[in-house]
Structures are given as C-alpha cells and as structure tokens.
Write a protein that holds these residues in place. Structure first.
Motif, PDB file in Angstrom:
ATOM      1  N   ARG A 119       0.722  -1.114   0.443  1.00 14.10           N
ATOM      2  CA  ARG A 119      -0.118   0.207  -0.182  1.00 14.10           C
ATOM      3  C   ARG A 119       1.054   1.286   0.011  1.00 14.10           C
ATOM      4  NH1 ARG A 119      -5.108  -0.341   2.065  1.00 14.10           N
ATOM      5  NH2 ARG A 119      -6.444  -2.040   1.771  1.00 14.10           N
TER       6      ARG A 119
ATOM      7  N   VAL B 153       2.506   2.982  -3.305  1.00  6.95           N
ATOM      8  CA  VAL B 153       1.165   2.824  -4.831  1.00  6.95           C
ATOM      9  C   VAL B 153       1.031   4.085  -4.904  1.00  6.95           C
ATOM     10  CG1 VAL B 153      -0.959   2.739  -5.471  1.00  6.95           C
ATOM     11  CG2 VAL B 153       0.134   0.504  -4.262  1.00  6.95           C
TER      12      VAL B 153
ATOM     13  N   ASN C  36      -0.826   6.391  -6.860  1.00  6.61           N
ATOM     14  CA  ASN C  36      -2.320   7.215  -7.228  1.00  6.61           C
ATOM     15  C   ASN C  36      -2.416   8.483  -8.333  1.00  6.61           C
ATOM     16  OD1 ASN C  36      -3.579   4.075  -6.968  1.00  6.61           O
ATOM     17  ND2 ASN C  36      -3.956   5.083  -4.237  1.00  6.61           N
TER      18      ASN C  36
ATOM     19  N   ASP D 161       3.097   1.961 -10.494  1.00  6.70           N
ATOM     20  CA  ASP D 161       1.949   1.556  -9.995  1.00  6.70           C
ATOM     21  C   ASP D 161       1.444   0.261 -10.597  1.00  6.70           C
ATOM     22  OD1 ASP D 161       1.342   3.982  -8.195  1.00  6.70           O
ATOM     23  OD2 ASP D 161      -0.158   4.835  -8.840  1.00  6.70           O
TER      24      ASP D 161
ATOM     25  N   LYS E  59      -0.195  -1.754  -7.603  1.00  3.51           N
ATOM     26  CA  LYS E  59      -1.800  -1.223  -7.249  1.00  3.51           C
ATOM     27  C   LYS E  59      -2.344  -2.224  -8.217  1.00  3.51           C
ATOM     28  CE  LYS E  59      -4.851   2.310  -8.803  1.00  3.51           C
ATOM     29  NZ  LYS E  59      -4.676   3.937  -9.487  1.00  3.51           N
TER      30      LYS E  59
ATOM     31  N   TYR F 261      -9.756   0.809 -11.759  1.00  2.00           N
ATOM     32  CA  TYR F 261      -7.912   0.494 -10.537  1.00  2.00           C
ATOM     33  C   TYR F 261      -7.085   1.174 -12.265  1.00  2.00           C
ATOM     34  CZ  TYR F 261     -10.118  -1.119  -6.466  1.00  2.00           C
ATOM     35  OH  TYR F 261      -9.964  -1.458  -5.267  1.00  2.00           O
TER      36      TYR F 261
ATOM     37  N   TYR G 207      -8.662  -2.688  -1.171  1.00  2.00           N
ATOM     38  CA  TYR G 207      -7.779  -1.812  -1.460  1.00  2.00           C
ATOM     39  C   TYR G 207      -8.711  -0.663  -2.415  1.00  2.00           C
ATOM     40  CZ  TYR G 207      -4.066   1.612  -3.142  1.00  2.00           C
ATOM     41  OH  TYR G 207      -3.474   2.418  -3.093  1.00  2.00           O
TER      42      TYR G 207
END
Ligand SMILES: [Zn+2]
Length: 572
Positions: free
Chosen positions: A410, A413, A415, A432, A436, A494, A566
């Motif tokens: 986590r 990542v 984003n 990512d 991710k 995602y 997630y």
C-alpha cells in the motif's frame, strides 16, 4: 506468431489530447514516397495531459517503436536465428539475424528495428541485396518484388558495431566480474532488444521459435534462452554456443550471459533445472537456488505446468538485480533473501524468501507465457507477477501472511496516473502497475468472494492466454465471462483512472445508522465491500448512489476490511 487474440487485435490508434496525427511523407533512397503513418507532435513543450501527469511525451523514436504500423502489421513473425560473434575486447557484436515471416498482406516493405549505434552491413533475400531506410531506431526494408499474402519469406539481416549501454540495467553491458574476468550481459526490456540485435522490436508479434548462436572467446560460456544444443570450437580462438528456444519469446527476453560461469543442474520431475554462477559463488548459490523448486511448485499449483518445459528452467548470475529472461532468469540478488538483503514490503514476510527468484520466475507465467501486446498494458506482466508473489506466500505460509505481505504494498502506490498507459507510443506505465495491480487482483478475489471460483478464474485466465499477446480488454472480458459478473467498472477504475474508489461513510446525528456510497470515476462503479469490525464483517453493496444501513457502531468504531479491499475511506 501467436494466435487468437492477436489475430483479432486491429492496430489501435488512440488519439491522445494535444497530439495531432497525420500522414507525412519522407524521401526514400529510391525516391519513392512511402505511406508510413507518422504522428507529429504539434507543440511538445506546451502539452498537458489530463490523467497522465508524469508520462513522457513520445518522441518520433517512440512513435515508430510503439505503433503497430502497416509495415509491421503486413507480416507475422515465425522464426529468428540470431547468429553472432561477441568480441569482449573490442566490445563489439558482428553477425546476422535470420528473420522468417509470413505476409498477411501483399507488400514491398516491412519495418524492423536496430539501434542507430549499430551498422547494417547488408540485408539479403535469396540473391537480392535489399534496400533499406533508417529512421531513428526503425529500419524500413524494401523488396524489389511484391511479397505475397500467405507466403513465407526469410531474410538475413547482417549487422555489426559497438552497442551502446543505456537504461537501468544497461541494455547490454561489457563488464568485468569481481575477479576481473569478462562478464557480458543483456537486460533490455526498457530500452528494447534492438539496442543490440535487429528484430521486429514491438510486443504484439512474436516468433514461434528461435535459435541463438553466440560465438565467444574459448573458455567463456554463453548462457542464452532455451535448450543448449551444444558448443562448437570454431578453431580460431572462439567457441560457438547454440541454444534453441521451442516457444514464442518476447524480443527483450532474448539474452546473452557471457562469462566464466560454472554450471550445475537438478530436476523437478522431468523439468531440467540449470544454474550458472561465477566460480566463487558456487557454494553459497546452492542453498539459495534451491528455492527455485518450491517456487515452481507453488506457481504450478495455481496456474498449471511450467510453461517452457522443453527449454528447461535456468537461473544465471548477472551483475544487476534480476530479469525474467524466458527460461533463463538472470539473478543478482546477492544470494540473500528479501530484495538485495532488505525486507521488500517491510512487514517481515519477504526475508523468508529470495524476492528475485520468486518475482522474476513468476514472469515465466505472466510476462513470458501470457504477454502484453503493448507496453501500455504491462501490468499484465508486473501487476500479475507481483500478485503471484503473494500467492507464493499463501502457498507456503497461508493466507494471513499473504494478506500481510500484500498490505506492505500500500505505501508503495502513488495513484498519480492510470496504470494502463497510452497505447502505440512505447509508453512506460507508472510503477503503480506492480503494487496497485497486485492489490487490485487481491480486491477482485474478495469481490468474487468464492475461493474455488477465484482459483479457477486465475488458472483459466492463464491457460486461455498462455503463449499469446493480449491487452487489458482481453483479461477483463475473460473475467466477466467466467465469473458471470460485470467487473469492467472495477477493472477500469483501478487500471484506467488515477484514483482508487473511495467509500464515503456519513454518520447521522442520531446513532444507529450510516449512509454510504462509492466516490469513483467510473459512473457505473459498484463493488461489494466488508464493513464492521474485525471478525464480524458484514458485506454491503455500495454504488455511486447513497444507501443506508443500520449499525450499532459509531463513526470511530466502524471499520472497513482494508486487508481484502484496496480502497480509500472517508467518514463524516
Ligand atoms: Zn517484474
């Protein structure tokens, strides 16, 4: 060549904001004006790309490398024979690649690729020496007669020179090992294989099989991909090592490892396992490389047999951390667990195993057997393989440890931009795609909420697409069809948006109820999620519209099951 999906994948020309696409012409050596489709960049410095912050603006080189233009699409690769001599003192390569292909359309021109630092000595079809035109990394080869649809042709592409070292792992490096002996290695996924050998340097099309012949000064060993046919003393101080690859192979997986290697072998059932290390590393490599068996067993459990049985499995010491070269995984992880001796996800799990053996070898299933057809879809390699690491942990130590291992992803990542990058422009997706991507797959497992079904989906997806080159759409279509669910909005959120879904929880003035909905970019986003307290989870089915539920938990007490999903959470 790879069938099925590849055959129905028409070249996709996405129209990115800020770019103007046009057909421009350039003068060829023969004075003809080819209709090479080119994309020209209107105002490169002024471009701002929504949802793509940080993505590089493609250059002309990227356009030619990344697009699947008409002179690539008019033919289908069947076979390469890369036959070269490597001179460690001069740091040069000389030789040829025999390229066999079938024409899919009548034509007089094909596109191949070779880095500009290398010379093209000649390109031969039968008795004809072919004309060619170079344009950045591309080589457009012209034929004196029309090549006919369905016919198979074979050309010999002779080249020589000193390939440049570039990129994270050098592309190709002419080094000395710690004892001062010759050590030459390739790792060119990032830069492209044409940095050191001529080929059709793209991801959509692969040969069905390949021969690799590498002449090196006698006394040195070359370890390449596939099965070792043998070595031949050429009588001039050089020895040629001949390797045969019996499967489709990505260009960037084709590798040289030239050094003073010692070799030992083992077997897993009928599968040959071969290990090549520097002499001084022989003893310490043995307990470390013994992890290969457990790794292969774990992945075979989830996905099916090791995909390159005829080529065997190899681990080869190299001067960089590691690379998934097909059936010839290169290894430089210091013979230590974790990643270069460190706890890779920082939660105490990765020191139990050698990250490079587990990750790079996982690519034999996702990356090498199942391959992405465009750089933009590289999460099919990296997101999947990162998820495979957690499956290895689950197989060895159970699901709780796998979830703990995944939770360590986590913080990695960001984003900031979507995982799936722009197609056809040689785009490098964000990192990512690894973490991710893996967290998304773990989330999908919870959405499916039926492990028997989940394991069947994983195995089925792999089996459906092995030895093929696919796009994200193919993965999504498979999961939708075989889960009986519409998972497209979840995949899209995602993969195609920067942000992850945010569960909005709104607690009223009075206790006893909470309102909830998803905040997501996908308009039809809907995904079940577990809320409540550890050990007492309750599944709710939020959409992008407000709903409410009764709960005795307060704003501070109500938790969301973030180990299995997630997502972001906001409370008000
Ligand atoms: Zn990887």
């Amino acid at each position: 060549m790879r069938y099925d999906t590849r055959m129905r994948l028409a070249p996709q020309i996405a129209l990115p904001i800020g770019l103007v696409y046009a057909f421009i012409c350039c003068q060829t050596s023969s004075g003809q004006q080819p209709s090479t489709p080119q994309k020209i960049d209107e105002k490169p410095k002024a471009q701002v790309r929504p949802n793509d912050a940080g993505a590089a603006i493609p250059t002309r080189f990227d356009m030619l490398r990344g697009s699947y233009g008409p002179f690539r699409a008019n033919n289908d690769l069947l076979y390469y024979h890369l036959d070269i001599r490597v001179d460690p003192e001069q740091k040069t390569i000389r030789g040829k690649n025999t390229i066999r292909f079938r024409m899919l359309h009548d034509g007089t021109r094909i596109q191949l690729d070779l880095d500009e630092a290398l010379s093209i000595d000649k390109i031969i079809l039968g008795n004809d020496s072919l004309k060619f035109e170079r344009d950045t990394g591309a080589v457009f080869v012209d034929f004196p007669r029309t090549l006919r649809t369905g016919q198979v042709y074979s050309i010999d592409f002779y080249y020589s020179g000193h390939p440049k070292e570039t990129g994270r792992f050098g592309g190709i490096t002419f080094k000395k090992d710690p004892a001062g002996r010759t050590w030459i290695n390739t790792a060119c996924e990032e830069t492209g294989a044409s940095i050191w050998w001529p080929n059709k340097d793209q991801w959509r099309d692969e040969v069905e099989s390949m021969d690799i012949s590498v002449a090196v000064p006698s006394g040195l060993t070359d370890v390449s991909n596939g099965h070792l046919l043998g070595k031949t003393d050429l009588g001039d101080g050089y020895t040629r090592w001949d390797w045969h690859v019996s499967y489709p192979i990505n260009n960037y997986d084709v590798s040289l490892n030239i050094g003073d290697y010692v070799h030992y072998s083992d077997k897993l059932g009928d599968l040959p396992l071969d290990f090549y290390v520097l002499p001084e590393d022989l003893e310490r490599s043995k307990p470390q490389f013994a992890q290969a068996k457990g790794m292969i067993e774990a992945y075979q459990h989830y996905f099916g047999p090791y995909p390159f049985a005829k080529d065997g499995y190899k681990l080869i010491e190299a001067p960089y951390s590691g690379m998934e070269h097909q059936s010839a995984v290169t290894y430089g992880n210091l013979f230590k667990n974790g990643y270069m001796g460190r706890d890779w996800t920082g939660v105490g799990i990765s020191p139990r195993f050698d990250f490079i053996i587990i990750h790079e070898s996982g690519h034999e299933w996702f990356g090498n057997a199942v391959s992405a057809a465009d750089h933009a879809d590289m999460w099919i390699h990296e997101g999947w393989t990162t998820y495979l690491e957690s499956l290895y942990v689950e197989y060895r130590w159970g699901k709780d440890d796998a979830l703990k291992y995944l939770s360590g992803y986590r913080p990695k990542v960001h984003n900031l931009r979507p995982i799936v990058a722009e197609r056809d422009v040689n785009a490098d997706p964000t990192e990512d795609q690894y973490f991710k991507g893996a967290l998304m797959l773990n989330t999908l497992r919870s959405v499916v909420n039926d492990d028997a079904k989940w394991w069947a989906l994983l195995r089925g997806c792999y089996q459906r697409f092995k030895y093929q080159n696919i796009l994200t759409e193919d993965v999504i279509a498979y999961f939708n069809l075989h889960s009986g669910m519409n998972l497209t909005p979840i995949f899209n959120q995602y993969l195609r948006h920067a942000a992850i879904p945010r569960l909005e929880l709104m607690f009223g003035e009075a206790p006893g109820s909470v309102m909830y909905k998803w905040n997501a970019d996908e308009p039809s986003f809907a995904m079940p999620v577990r809320v409540g307290m550890q050990g007492h989870w309750q599944t709710i089915h939020p959409t992008t519209k407000w709903q409410s539920m009764k709960t005795s938990l307060t704003k501070d007490e109500l938790q969301v099951d973030l180990d299995h999903f997630y997502v972001d959470v906001s409370r008000q």
